[in-house]
Design a protein around this motif. Structure first.
Motif, PDB file in Angstrom:
ATOM      1  N   LEU A  98       3.103  14.275  -9.116  1.00 30.76           N
ATOM      2  CA  LEU A  98       4.077  15.371  -9.084  1.00 30.76           C
ATOM      3  C   LEU A  98       4.795  15.516 -10.419  1.00 30.76           C
ATOM      4  CD1 LEU A  98       5.503  14.866  -5.488  1.00 30.76           C
ATOM      5  CD2 LEU A  98       3.942  16.658  -6.271  1.00 30.76           C
ATOM      6  N   GLN A  99       5.086  14.391 -11.079  1.00 36.01           N
ATOM      7  CA  GLN A  99       5.726  14.474 -12.397  1.00 36.01           C
ATOM      8  C   GLN A  99       4.779  15.099 -13.419  1.00 36.01           C
ATOM      9  OE1 GLN A  99       6.979  10.365 -12.846  1.00 36.01           O
ATOM     10  NE2 GLN A  99       9.065  10.901 -12.256  1.00 36.01           N
ATOM     11  N   ARG A 100       3.505  14.711 -13.358  1.00 38.24           N
ATOM     12  CA  ARG A 100       2.518  15.317 -14.270  1.00 38.24           C
ATOM     13  C   ARG A 100       2.444  16.817 -14.041  1.00 38.24           C
ATOM     14  NH1 ARG A 100      -0.498  10.845 -13.036  1.00 38.24           N
ATOM     15  NH2 ARG A 100      -1.724  11.986 -11.520  1.00 38.24           N
ATOM     16  N   GLN A 101       2.406  17.229 -12.768  1.00 37.40           N
ATOM     17  CA  GLN A 101       2.335  18.655 -12.453  1.00 37.40           C
ATOM     18  C   GLN A 101       3.587  19.371 -12.948  1.00 37.40           C
ATOM     19  OE1 GLN A 101      -0.430  20.232 -11.238  1.00 37.40           O
ATOM     20  NE2 GLN A 101       0.713  22.025 -11.864  1.00 37.40           N
ATOM     21  N   GLY A 102       4.743  18.728 -12.803  1.00 37.92           N
ATOM     22  CA  GLY A 102       5.981  19.310 -13.311  1.00 37.92           C
ATOM     23  C   GLY A 102       5.950  19.501 -14.811  1.00 37.92           C
ATOM     24  N   GLU A 103       5.360  18.536 -15.517  1.00 34.75           N
ATOM     25  CA  GLU A 103       5.241  18.650 -16.974  1.00 34.75           C
ATOM     26  C   GLU A 103       4.287  19.774 -17.350  1.00 34.75           C
ATOM     27  OE1 GLU A 103       4.033  14.728 -18.117  1.00 34.75           O
ATOM     28  OE2 GLU A 103       5.991  13.875 -17.590  1.00 34.75           O
ATOM     29  N   ILE A 104       3.198  19.906 -16.583  1.00 29.33           N
ATOM     30  CA  ILE A 104       2.243  20.994 -16.822  1.00 29.33           C
ATOM     31  C   ILE A 104       2.931  22.336 -16.586  1.00 29.33           C
ATOM     32  CG2 ILE A 104       0.157  22.101 -15.908  1.00 29.33           C
ATOM     33  CD1 ILE A 104      -0.891  19.192 -15.382  1.00 29.33           C
ATOM     34  N   ASP A 105       3.664  22.437 -15.463  1.00 28.79           N
ATOM     35  CA  ASP A 105       4.370  23.686 -15.151  1.00 28.79           C
ATOM     36  C   ASP A 105       5.433  23.998 -16.212  1.00 28.79           C
ATOM     37  OD1 ASP A 105       2.852  23.826 -12.864  1.00 28.79           O
ATOM     38  OD2 ASP A 105       4.449  23.182 -11.510  1.00 28.79           O
ATOM     39  N   ALA A 106       6.161  22.987 -16.667  1.00 25.08           N
ATOM     40  CA  ALA A 106       7.183  23.204 -17.699  1.00 25.08           C
ATOM     41  C   ALA A 106       6.530  23.645 -19.005  1.00 25.08           C
ATOM     42  CB  ALA A 106       8.007  21.941 -17.903  1.00 25.08           C
ATOM     43  N   GLY A 107       5.382  23.066 -19.322  1.00 24.80           N
ATOM     44  CA  GLY A 107       4.668  23.454 -20.533  1.00 24.80           C
ATOM     45  C   GLY A 107       4.197  24.889 -20.463  1.00 24.80           C
ATOM     46  N   ALA A 108       3.749  25.311 -19.295  1.00 25.46           N
ATOM     47  CA  ALA A 108       3.288  26.688 -19.125  1.00 25.46           C
ATOM     48  C   ALA A 108       4.440  27.675 -19.292  1.00 25.46           C
ATOM     49  CB  ALA A 108       2.642  26.858 -17.751  1.00 25.46           C
ATOM     50  N   GLU A 134       0.833  -1.208   0.000  1.00 27.35           N
ATOM     51  CA  GLU A 134       0.000   0.000   0.000  1.00 27.35           C
ATOM     52  C   GLU A 134       0.866   1.256   0.000  1.00 27.35           C
ATOM     53  OE1 GLU A 134      -3.286   2.128   2.901  1.00 27.35           O
ATOM     54  OE2 GLU A 134      -3.121  -0.056   2.943  1.00 27.35           O
ATOM     55  N   LEU A 135       1.921   1.252   0.816  1.00 20.62           N
ATOM     56  CA  LEU A 135       2.849   2.389   0.856  1.00 20.62           C
ATOM     57  C   LEU A 135       3.498   2.598  -0.504  1.00 20.62           C
ATOM     58  CD1 LEU A 135       4.462   4.601   2.313  1.00 20.62           C
ATOM     59  CD2 LEU A 135       6.041   2.803   3.065  1.00 20.62           C
ATOM     60  N   ARG A 136       3.992   1.518  -1.105  1.00 17.51           N
ATOM     61  CA  ARG A 136       4.613   1.613  -2.430  1.00 17.51           C
ATOM     62  C   ARG A 136       3.625   2.186  -3.442  1.00 17.51           C
ATOM     63  NH1 ARG A 136       4.696  -3.597  -4.249  1.00 17.51           N
ATOM     64  NH2 ARG A 136       2.652  -3.006  -4.968  1.00 17.51           N
ATOM     65  N   ASP A 137       2.396   1.666  -3.459  1.00 18.42           N
ATOM     66  CA  ASP A 137       1.391   2.150  -4.409  1.00 18.42           C
ATOM     67  C   ASP A 137       1.085   3.632  -4.197  1.00 18.42           C
ATOM     68  OD1 ASP A 137       1.328  -0.433  -5.412  1.00 18.42           O
ATOM     69  OD2 ASP A 137      -0.597  -0.949  -4.473  1.00 18.42           O
ATOM     70  N   THR A 138       1.013   4.049  -2.941  1.00 20.71           N
ATOM     71  CA  THR A 138       0.770   5.463  -2.635  1.00 20.71           C
ATOM     72  C   THR A 138       1.928   6.328  -3.134  1.00 20.71           C
ATOM     73  OG1 THR A 138      -0.563   4.884  -0.708  1.00 20.71           O
ATOM     74  CG2 THR A 138       0.348   7.118  -0.760  1.00 20.71           C
ATOM     75  N   LEU A 139       3.152   5.863  -2.904  1.00 19.89           N
ATOM     76  CA  LEU A 139       4.326   6.620  -3.364  1.00 19.89           C
ATOM     77  C   LEU A 139       4.382   6.685  -4.887  1.00 19.89           C
ATOM     78  CD1 LEU A 139       6.976   5.368  -0.793  1.00 19.89           C
ATOM     79  CD2 LEU A 139       5.885   7.621  -0.885  1.00 19.89           C
ATOM     80  N   VAL A 140       4.010   5.611  -5.557  1.00 20.73           N
ATOM     81  CA  VAL A 140       3.974   5.605  -7.031  1.00 20.73           C
ATOM     82  C   VAL A 140       2.955   6.628  -7.521  1.00 20.73           C
ATOM     83  CG1 VAL A 140       3.309   4.214  -9.044  1.00 20.73           C
ATOM     84  CG2 VAL A 140       4.855   3.260  -7.324  1.00 20.73           C
ATOM     85  N   ARG A 141       1.772   6.673  -6.895  1.00 20.51           N
ATOM     86  CA  ARG A 141       0.753   7.658  -7.289  1.00 20.51           C
ATOM     87  C   ARG A 141       1.229   9.083  -7.036  1.00 20.51           C
ATOM     88  NH1 ARG A 141      -2.549   4.402  -4.371  1.00 20.51           N
ATOM     89  NH2 ARG A 141      -3.073   6.056  -2.903  1.00 20.51           N
ATOM     90  N   LEU A 142       1.862   9.307  -5.876  1.00 21.83           N
ATOM     91  CA  LEU A 142       2.390  10.630  -5.549  1.00 21.83           C
ATOM     92  C   LEU A 142       3.436  11.058  -6.574  1.00 21.83           C
ATOM     93  CD1 LEU A 142       2.727  13.069  -3.611  1.00 21.83           C
ATOM     94  CD2 LEU A 142       4.410  11.691  -2.368  1.00 21.83           C
ATOM     95  N   THR A 143       4.353  10.162  -6.897  1.00 22.53           N
ATOM     96  CA  THR A 143       5.403  10.460  -7.879  1.00 22.53           C
ATOM     97  C   THR A 143       4.789  10.818  -9.227  1.00 22.53           C
ATOM     98  OG1 THR A 143       6.958   9.008  -6.745  1.00 22.53           O
ATOM     99  CG2 THR A 143       7.443   9.546  -9.049  1.00 22.53           C
ATOM    100  N   ALA A 144       3.840  10.013  -9.680  1.00 24.31           N
ATOM    101  CA  ALA A 144       3.201  10.256 -10.977  1.00 24.31           C
ATOM    102  C   ALA A 144       2.490  11.611 -10.991  1.00 24.31           C
ATOM    103  CB  ALA A 144       2.228   9.130 -11.311  1.00 24.31           C
TER     104      ALA A 144
END
Length: 154
Positions: free
Chosen positions: A141-151, A129-139
């Protein structure tokens, strides 16, 4: 009543930071027995999962750039655990494969995750469960980083 969100013990980033240090510190003596560092172990995990990968593919799997990955591969090659060779059809691409010694090391490493489970105080379900939560958090944050970089590029 407002909640102070800045105390150190309330920070997810600090909990992740200290947990990361604790995990790698616990792995260290186990990996010392194999003659590996933690980053080298991660490379071998990726190769045990899928032998014969390009450096680019390994970098993507491990989320490492080539300037970080290349020295790791060089040391693993010097230890006789992997072999690197340029692809004939594309000189820019380097293929990495396990040697017989690198493949055999998998058997010795197989007990390491169980040791962490025993030492970590969490059962296998909680760790999953911890691993799955961390994977979701990472994904996320990476998506948000891509959105911010695109902006920034608009």
């Amino acid at each position: 009543m407002s909640v102070d969100v800045l105390p150190l013990d309330r920070q997810v980033c600090f909990a992740l930071y200290t947990a990361g240090h604790a995990v790698t510190a616990r792995y260290r003596p186990l990996l010392d027995e194999l003659g590996l560092t933690y980053p080298q172990y991660l490379v071998l995990l990726a190769l045990w999962e899928q032998d014969t990968r390009t450096v680019k593919d390994l970098g993507a799997a491990l989320r490492l750039d080539s300037s970080t990955l290349s020295p790791l591969l060089k040391r693993l090659e010097a230890a006789g655990l992997v072999a690197r060779e340029r692809r004939r059809d594309d000189e820019r691409s380097v293929t990495v494969r396990l040697t017989a010694e690198g493949s055999a090391l998998r058997t010795r490493a197989a007990g390491i995750p169980a040791r962490l489970i025993c030492d970590g105080g969490l059962d296998i379900g909680e760790l999953a469960e911890l691993r799955d939560t961390l994977v979701r958090l990472t994904a996320a944050l990476q998506r948000q980083g891509e959105i911010d970089a695109g902006a920034l590029h608009r």
